[in-house]
Write an enzyme that holds these catalytic residues in place. Structure first.
Site, PDB file in Angstrom:
ATOM      1  N   HIS A 311       6.910   1.705  -7.685  1.00  0.00           N
ATOM      2  CA  HIS A 311       6.704   2.003  -6.268  1.00  0.00           C
ATOM      3  C   HIS A 311       6.452   3.480  -6.031  1.00  0.00           C
ATOM      4  O   HIS A 311       6.691   4.336  -6.895  1.00  0.00           O
ATOM      5  CB  HIS A 311       7.895   1.513  -5.430  1.00  0.00           C
ATOM      6  N   CYS A 330      14.352   0.653 -10.854  1.00  0.00           N
ATOM      7  CA  CYS A 330      12.919   0.608 -10.551  1.00  0.00           C
ATOM      8  C   CYS A 330      12.257   1.908 -11.000  1.00  0.00           C
ATOM      9  O   CYS A 330      12.929   2.867 -11.372  1.00  0.00           O
ATOM     10  CB  CYS A 330      12.701   0.379  -9.065  1.00  0.00           C
TER      11      CYS A 330
END
Length: 408
Positions: A311, A330
């Site tokens: 992301h 992440c």
């Protein structure tokens, strides 16, 4: 004492580290050195950031050559000497005996051309060599023997040889899963490569998982890009972080546009929750799209059981740090818009301007890839390219210390 028993942990070395092929052609960097330190930095980067993928059979072959050179050096000389305390803080323009010793050391590494006599001046040639050493460490390239560089110089030779051997096995193991086009996240380097036709077409700086919230190692496929997404806060972050943030600042959720919903989808107010307990984990926390959203302007989904993804991020400053291990598993991607345009190229109508326009629109849009792209999150702490440049990174998760090759 063998190399495997002398592995140095992240707690002992404060930053990622790198060394080079003992007879590396990378010494051409010193030959091209000039007083222009920007030129020295550019040369160092060019010798490290070549088109060869970190994860490939070519890298495995290059590592075998590096192993032979390290074995020959150790057989003839033992380990190189550790830097002295006077080495710390050396930089361009300084005259100190430690500069001459540093030159000798960087000649051994192949960072400088061999010379019979050296002086005590930290000159342009030494500046180029230090910057090359830093580039191979993945450190901030500043030409100064700062703390991270000093500790990288302190890593013994047999430790490096052990890394080379271990990572050659890892690359052989993982290379079997490679296709013509794929994405590699190398966790110890906190970098991402987009690979096609056995060449790196894009390389991105990344932020990966903390030691206690590690990014998982896996093979998967990227299947979707979400523009201007909502962020649903994982329960682990609610428990470990959000409750603490609210106790420190009761306006935290409001400031960052994070809303609370109960099991029936009804919105609740922060004042409805007793923050002195763990009651909050019973609710869903969702952050609205926008510049302060923790996912930034996009989320790149790939199949996995860990609920991790790539992301964007509003915290761009983290990309300039030496050790980029800050996430909860992440992976944050610098210049993510160029990666997205490459991933969506088979969808038609998607290029860099259109991706940027989607960011700027603020409109939430989920785009499924017409052609799903393989992604490999890996753990490579040593690799080499065909120019003879050998790079090393810190064993941040301790997998080298455990001797792990496969991560099934």
């Amino acid at each position: 004492m063998d190399g495997s028993s002398r592995l140095i942990s992240r707690r002992q070395l404060l930053a990622g580290s790198s060394a080079f092929l003992l007879i590396a052609p990378a010494s051409v960097a010193a030959k091209q050195a000039a007083a222009d330190v920007e030129g020295n930095t550019a040369t160092a980067k060019s010798l490290v950031d070549t088109i060869e993928p970190i994860l490939s059979y070519d890298t495995s072959y290059n590592l075998q050559l590096a192993i032979q050179n390290y074995e020959a050096f150790i057989a003839a000389n033992g380990s190189w000497e550790e830097p002295t305390r006077e080495t710390f803080g050396l930089k361009l323009g300084v005259s100190r005996r430690a500069a001459a010793l540093l030159k000798r050391r960087l000649m051994i590494n192949g960072d400088m051309p061999l010379e019979k006599r050296v002086n005590d001046e930290f000159d342009a040639g030494l500046d180029a060599a230090v910057r090359l050493f830093q580039a191979r460490h993945g450190l901030v390239i500043n030409g100064v023997v700062d703390e991270a560089t000093f500790y990288a110089l302190s890593v013994p030779t047999d430790y490096r040889l052990n890394q080379l051997r271990l990572n050659a096995q890892r690359i052989d193991y993982w290379a079997k899963a490679l296709s013509d086009r794929y994405v590699v996240v190398n966790i110890p380097a906190a970098t991402i490569e987009a690979v096609e036709g056995a060449q790196v077409v894009q390389r991105h700086v990344a932020v990966v998982g903390k030691v206690d919230r590690a990014t998982p190692i896996l093979n998967s496929k990227v299947h979707q890009v979400k523009f201007n997404p909502y962020w649903t806060v994982p329960k682990s972050i609610i428990e470990k972080d959000m409750i603490r943030y609210m106790n420190e600042d009761p306006e935290y959720l409001t400031k960052f546009r994070i809303r609370i919903f109960d099991g029936k989808g009804n919105e609740r107010q922060p004042t409805d929750i007793d923050w002195s307990t763990d009651e909050a984990v019973q609710y869903t926390f969702r952050q609205d799209p926008g510049p302060e959203n923790s996912l930034g302007r996009c989320k790149i989904d790939f199949y996995n059981k860990y609920d991790v993804y790539l992301h964007d991020t509003p915290q761009k400053s983290l990309f300039s740090e030496n050790a980029r291990f800050y996430s909860s598993g992440c992976v944050r991607v610098e210049q993510v818009e160029t990666l997205i345009s490459w991933l969506l190229r088979d969808n038609g109508g998607w290029d860099l301007p259109s991706v940027q326009a989607a960011f700027d629109s603020g409109t939430q849009d989920n785009v499924a890839l017409n052609v799903q792209v393989p992604i490999h999150t890996t753990y490579i702490t040593a690799w080499a390219n065909r120019q003879g440049t050998v790079s090393f990174r810190d064993d941040v998760y301790g997998f080298d210390a455990q001797g792990l090759v496969s991560f099934g």
